[in-house]
Structure formats: structure tokens, C-alpha cells
Design a protein around this motif. Structure first.
Motif, PDB file in Angstrom:
ATOM      1  N   UNK A 262       0.952  -1.448   0.114  1.00  0.00           N
ATOM      2  CA  UNK A 262       0.458  -0.154   0.434  1.00  0.00           C
ATOM      3  C   UNK A 262       1.065   1.233  -0.343  1.00  0.00           C
ATOM      4  N   UNK A 263       1.265   1.945  -1.506  1.00  0.00           N
ATOM      5  CA  UNK A 263       1.289   3.199  -1.168  1.00  0.00           C
ATOM      6  C   UNK A 263       1.168   4.523  -0.008  1.00  0.00           C
ATOM      7  N   UNK A 264       1.781   4.991   0.426  1.00  0.00           N
ATOM      8  CA  UNK A 264       0.869   5.923   1.478  1.00  0.00           C
ATOM      9  C   UNK A 264       1.982   5.484   2.866  1.00  0.00           C
ATOM     10  N   UNK A 265       1.354   6.123   3.924  1.00  0.00           N
ATOM     11  CA  UNK A 265       2.010   6.481   5.675  1.00  0.00           C
ATOM     12  C   UNK A 265       2.081   5.029   5.964  1.00  0.00           C
ATOM     13  N   UNK A 266       2.856   5.127   6.511  1.00  0.00           N
ATOM     14  CA  UNK A 266       3.612   3.761   7.598  1.00  0.00           C
ATOM     15  C   UNK A 266       2.946   3.926   8.482  1.00  0.00           C
ATOM     16  N   UNK A 267       2.344   2.999   9.157  1.00  0.00           N
ATOM     17  CA  UNK A 267       1.856   3.231  10.838  1.00  0.00           C
ATOM     18  C   UNK A 267       2.959   2.954  11.653  1.00  0.00           C
ATOM     19  N   UNK A 268       2.705   3.478  12.352  1.00  0.00           N
ATOM     20  CA  UNK A 268       3.960   2.840  13.573  1.00  0.00           C
ATOM     21  C   UNK A 268       4.313   1.400  13.958  1.00  0.00           C
ATOM     22  N   UNK A 269       3.252   0.866  14.164  1.00  0.00           N
ATOM     23  CA  UNK A 269       3.170  -0.216  14.247  1.00  0.00           C
ATOM     24  C   UNK A 269       3.884  -1.996  12.694  1.00  0.00           C
ATOM     25  N   UNK A 270       3.922  -0.565  11.774  1.00  0.00           N
ATOM     26  CA  UNK A 270       4.798  -1.615  10.639  1.00  0.00           C
ATOM     27  C   UNK A 270       6.314  -0.853  10.658  1.00  0.00           C
ATOM     28  N   UNK A 271       5.789  -0.154  10.843  1.00  0.00           N
ATOM     29  CA  UNK A 271       7.623   0.692  10.638  1.00  0.00           C
ATOM     30  C   UNK A 271       8.900  -0.385  11.729  1.00  0.00           C
ATOM     31  N   UNK A 395       3.910   9.833  -0.032  1.00  0.00           N
ATOM     32  CA  UNK A 395       4.277   9.864   1.443  1.00  0.00           C
ATOM     33  C   UNK A 395       3.932  10.066   2.540  1.00  0.00           C
ATOM     34  N   UNK A 396       2.426  10.132   2.278  1.00  0.00           N
ATOM     35  CA  UNK A 396       1.128  10.356   2.456  1.00  0.00           C
ATOM     36  C   UNK A 396       1.319  11.420   3.214  1.00  0.00           C
TER      37      UNK A 396
END
Length: 399
Positions: A262-271, A395-396
Motif C-alpha cells: 500500500x503506497x502512502x503513510x507507514x503506521x508506527x506498528x508497520x515501521x 509519502x502520506x
């Protein structure tokens, strides 16, 4: 010598060189050593020499035209077309026509009789035409510096490419990326060289391994898609892809869609998960390497690899490492580009990119050449061109 007009011959005698050397040194043309060029200019200034612009143009039989040399791939790149339009527009303001030179044609001795000066954009040391153009006997302005061994240009207009890539890398990490990658351009132009070097220096400064995949200087969307798919398959922990070549961003987006990213923001949990997966892969690879070394006698028992050992990569910064074949479906992926244009603005989602303002860049290059031809600027002038970071949804950041 203040009682009469100082001539080129006066400067030549005082500097201990020939009259033609003085002419070349003051015009920034010909093969004149830098030390000689500096000495001649210093003597000319001390004697109060003032060039007769009208006479010089008459002697050179001014053609009223300047030449433009673009990379061979320019015809299919939005960036170079906009740059060319800007250069033509600015040259016409000084009454000069712009002649587009064949990209692969070698320069010959007749070039100086056809144009008053030359613009050489993104000169590549591997381009066989460039040395002849730089030594054509007319003022030359390059768009970006020439890193090859031939005679240097008369002037240059440069961008801070290291700063622009640094801004992109800073931006994606601020948006949550822990493992950025760069589709870096091949070749030895100043732009390509700066991007590859900056990826390494930024990574060392931040303690983050920036994964590099080399793609053609003018990679097509299909080439960028293939490179991105291979990159994400080899290292699923990559959570940001910065593509360098103009127009290649749609290929990165297609690869992300194919792999379910999924192109866009990365959640804290994903990071956090990506970071943990990356470290786990590194630990697993290190354990395998240690086991191999123990069996082969390559590890001396202190954790160091002896002469019998063989490093095969596989750590967090190694594209050849082993691990999971694909990233989790729907995992975030940030996408950005080193060159803005129609492809990045019209993509879905729109792609964050560095706007190099190509039309203004072309104008700046032509303006410097016009200024050198009209004696409004010194032949060795270097001017800087600005860029801006356009943040968008890839990039969100809202477009």
C-alpha cells in the motif's frame, strides 16, 4: 601603458605567452592550463585591458546562434524538453537562435563556424561528442559539471543534487520509513555520481543502510517496475523506494500494487515490525554465516572471520540477503522521485518529488552563455540553480 589602449599583444608580451593564448585565456576557450589562464587574466587586469566586444564579434563573424547538446535519451524525457524550451526562450531575448545538435554526433572543426557558443547539458564522460564540444574554440556552458578529463567548460550552472536527495531521505524517514532504497542512475555524470555518493554518506551518518539498485540513466517505467519487484522480493523490509530517473515513478507504483504493498503513510506498528524483521533477518544470516565458518574453520572463535571464511552478505544492508519472499499484504510503502514531472504529478497516487524547475534551469544556462558572449560575466563563472521538494500522497502528504 595608460596613455593608449592596451591591446592583446601588450598583454601577451607582459605575460610571456602568445597572442592566441591570451585570447583563449580571456575567452575561456582552447587548451589553456589553469595556471596560465589565471596569470593572463591577472596581467590583463593590471594593465587595464578592456576587450573590444564589437571588434571581437566582427573578427569571429558572429553567427547569431548558439548550440544545444542534450543526452542521447533526452527526446523521451519530459525534463530535457522543458529545459530546452527555457534555453531557447532565453537565447532569443539576446537575439540568438538555438541550434539543437545531434546527440551522438562527434564535434568537428566546423562547429565554431556555425555557432557563437555552446550549451552542453548533463555532460557524460562516456559521451564521445563532449570532449570535442568543450574544445571547439567557442565559449561553452554546461548544465552540471563535467567530470571527464577534457578541457573544462567556460562556465557552468549547477544544482545541489546531494542536498535534494538528502531532503528526500530525511522526508521519508520523518514519515516513518526505517529501510529506504534508491533506484540509482547508472553512468558517471555529475548528477548520477552525486546521488550514489549521497545515498552512502547519508546512510553512514544516520546509521541506516540505504539499499542501492542501479538502473539505466533514463530507465523506463517497465525497467523501474522490474527493478522494484526484484528489490522488494529480495528485501521485503524495504519501506520506501526513491526512484532517480525522470518518468520512472509509475513503474515503482505498479510493482507495489502487484506485490500488494500500500503506497502512502507507514503506521508506527508497520515501521516497528519492518525494523524487527530486518534485524531478525540479519541475525539469522549472521548465525548461518557463523555456522558455515565454524564448519570450514574460517572462524577463529572470537567472532572474527579468518582467512578460510567467506562473506556472503545477508545482513540488513545486503540486497542479496535471505529471508521472507514477500512483504505482508497491505504493508505501507513510501514512494518518491528525484525528478518531478508529468509522470509524478499525474500518477495515482501523486508522487512526492524534487522539482528541479527545468524550464528555469534551461533559461539560467542560456543566460550565463549570453552573459559570457556579451562580456557581462567572466568565462569561468559558476552559478547555482535552486530546486524545491514537492510533497504528495505517495509519502502520506496530501497533494
Amino acid at each position: 601603458m595608460t596613455s593608449r589602449t592596451v591591446t592583446l599583444l601588450d598583454v601577451a608580451r607582459a605575460a610571456g605567452v602568445s597572442k592566441s593564448t591570451v585570447s583563449d585565456a580571456l575567452q575561456g576557450s582552447g587548451r589553456v592550463a589553469e595556471a596560465t589562464r589565471d596569470r593572463v587574466r591577472a596581467v590583463a587586469e593590471e594593465l587595464g585591458y578592456r576587450p573590444n566586444s564589437a571588434a571581437r564579434r566582427l573578427r569571429r563573424a558572429s553567427t547569431g546562434a548558439v548550440g544545444l547538446h542534450l543526452p542521447a535519451t533526452a527526446t523521451r524525457l519530459d525534463y530535457y524538453m522543458n529545459l530546452a524550451f527555457g534555453a531557447v526562450e532565453r537565447a532569443q531575448e539576446d537575439g540568438l537562435d538555438m541550434v539543437l545538435l545531434a546527440p551522438s554526433g562527434a564535434a568537428d572543426g566546423r562547429i565554431a563556424s556555425r555557432v557563437d557558443g555552446l550549451l552542453v547539458i548533463d555532460p557524460e564522460p562516456g559521451d564521445s561528442a563532449v570532449p570535442g564540444l568543450l574544445d571547439a574554440g567557442v565559449p561553452v556552458v554546461t548544465g552540471e559539471r563535467y567530470l571527464g578529463p577534457a578541457t573544462g567548460p567556460s562556465g557552468a550552472v549547477v544544482c545541489d543534487n546531494a542536498a535534494s536527495l538528502t531532503a528526500l531521505l530525511d522526508h521519508v524517514t520523518e514519515r516513518g520509513a526505517r529501510r529506504p532504497a534508491l533506484l540509482a542512475p547508472s553512468g558517471s555524470s555529475a548528477w548520477a555520481t552525486a546521488l550514489r555518493a549521497t545515498a552512502g554518506s547519508w546512510g553512514r551518518a544516520h546509521g541506516v543502510a540505504v539499499t542501492l539498485r542501479t538502473v539505466p540513466f533514463a530507465a523506463t517505467p517497465a525497467e523501474a517496475e522490474a527493478a522494484t519487484r526484484a528489490l522488494l522480493a529480495a528485501d521485503p523490509a524495504v519501506d520506501a523506494v526513491i526512484c532517480a530517473p525522470d518518468g520512472s515513478a509509475p513503474g515503482v507504483l505498479r510493482a507495489a500494487a502487484t506485490l500488494g504493498r500500500k503506497v502512502g503513510a507507514i503506521s508506527a506498528s508497520e515501521a516497528s515490525s519492518a525494523h524487527e524483521a530486518s534485524e531478525a533477518r540479519g541475525t539469522s544470516s549472521a548465525s548461518k554465516e557463523s555456522s558455515r565458518n565454524d564448519r570450514s574453520g574460517g572462524n577463529d572463535g572470537t567472532g572474527r572471520t579468518g582467512e578460510g571464511g567467506r562473506s556472503e552478505g545477508g545482513g540488513p544492508g545486503s540486497p542479496g540477503g535471505t529471508g521472507a519472499a514477500t512483504g505482508p499484504a497491505g504493508a505501507g510503502l513510501l514512494v518518491a522521485s528525484c525528478v518531478d514531472g508529468t509522470a509524478t504529478r499525474g500518477a495515482e497516487p501523486p508522487v512526492t518529488a524534487v522539482d528541479l524547475h527545468p524550464t528555469a534551469y534551461g533559461r539560467a544556462c542560456a543566460e550565463l552563455l549570453c552573459d559570457i558572449l556579451a562580456d557581462r560575466a567572466a568565462p569561468d563563472t559558476v552559478r547555482r540553480h535552486s530546486w524545491s521538494l514537492e510533497t504528495r500522497a505517495s509519502t502520506g502528504s496530501p497533494g
